[in-house]
Scaffold this active site. Sequence first.
Site, short mmCIF file in Angstrom:
data_model
loop_
_atom_site.label_atom_id
_atom_site.label_comp_id
_atom_site.label_asym_id
_atom_site.label_seq_id
_atom_site.Cartn_x
_atom_site.Cartn_y
_atom_site.Cartn_z
CB SER A 173 -0.95 -0.03 1.21
OG SER A 173 -1.77 1.12 1.23
CE1 TYR A 202 -0.45 5.13 -5.52
CE2 TYR A 202 -0.13 6.72 -3.75
CZ TYR A 202 0.25 5.56 -4.42
OH TYR A 202 1.32 4.83 -3.96
CE LYS A 206 -1.43 1.64 -3.75
NZ LYS A 206 -0.48 0.53 -3.92
#
Length: 335
Positions: A173, A202, A206
């Site tokens: 991650s 993004y 994650k």
Amino acid sequence: MSRYSAAHANPQGPTDARPTAMQIIQDEQMQGKLVGKVVVITGVSSGLGVETARALAATGATLYMTARDLDKAKTALGDIFDPSQMDLVHMDHTSLESVRTAAQSILSKTDKITILICNAGVMAVKDLQLTVEGYELQFATNHLAHFLFFELLKPALLAGSSSEFQSRVVIVSSSGHRTIRGLGPSDNYHYQKGGYDPREAYSQSKTANVYMANEIERRYGSQGLHATSLHPGVIATPLGRHMSPEEIEALLTNPIVQMFQKSPEQGAATTVWGTVSKELEGKGGLFLDNCAVAERGDYDENPLSGNAVPHTYCPQDEARLWKDSLEMVGLSSED
């Protein structure tokens, strides 16, 4: 306190004393200890994937590795690519059909997998781009492809667990999951309602990586299948290929970034620590940073911090994402 705390206390750039992936293997005395075990790694055509493969090859495990460009991957893996120990499989994370084909290829050769490392990723996609299935590119690449891959490999992962080494899923991650405070609503994962922002997209992908690991642990930990997620650190890799040259230069010439920056070998260390650490045997649902379980804290403005924040652990949203992800990849319910 982690045995690596002192090495991370005063970072001085990629040549400092922070551990490398191979050092983790040596410190854990894992050379040759995974002979007969199967490890699957996604995204081995560059960067962290290559160094992760290099370190895990030293354990003697059989490696199945995926890449979108197999020729590029073979070149990147160079002298560590041993066809007797490793197998490269094509997988395009922007196509769920490609993910299914890759999983079928691996399962045709083995019915037991002990380790799955979800490493492939993309970031900073400037404008809203959708996959062939209509999903936002960063969310699809970083989360949905790995989610489907896990679901397809899950029976083999459960079968590959043993009393001496329980199966592990390790998901790369980022501290970038801290940027937004959780997931967007279920009806706007893909910005159907507009408002696309590269950084936010993004961060959402994650966060999804973290939540997938936490929910795997909740669902399968009692069956000997555990999962962790991690922040690898600041590393100059092709992950930033969607950034402009000016953006990359500004980032990498920042004195603070230069101090915290890791080499690819150092950047893969937390992944490998999550994979082989004896401290983590039988454990999961944890966010890792700097070869340790990340400290929990409140929100702060430090973009280089790998600490967990309040929404790093959120059972309600983890369960929601799991249910939504099953539907998005065409699995109406768990097997």
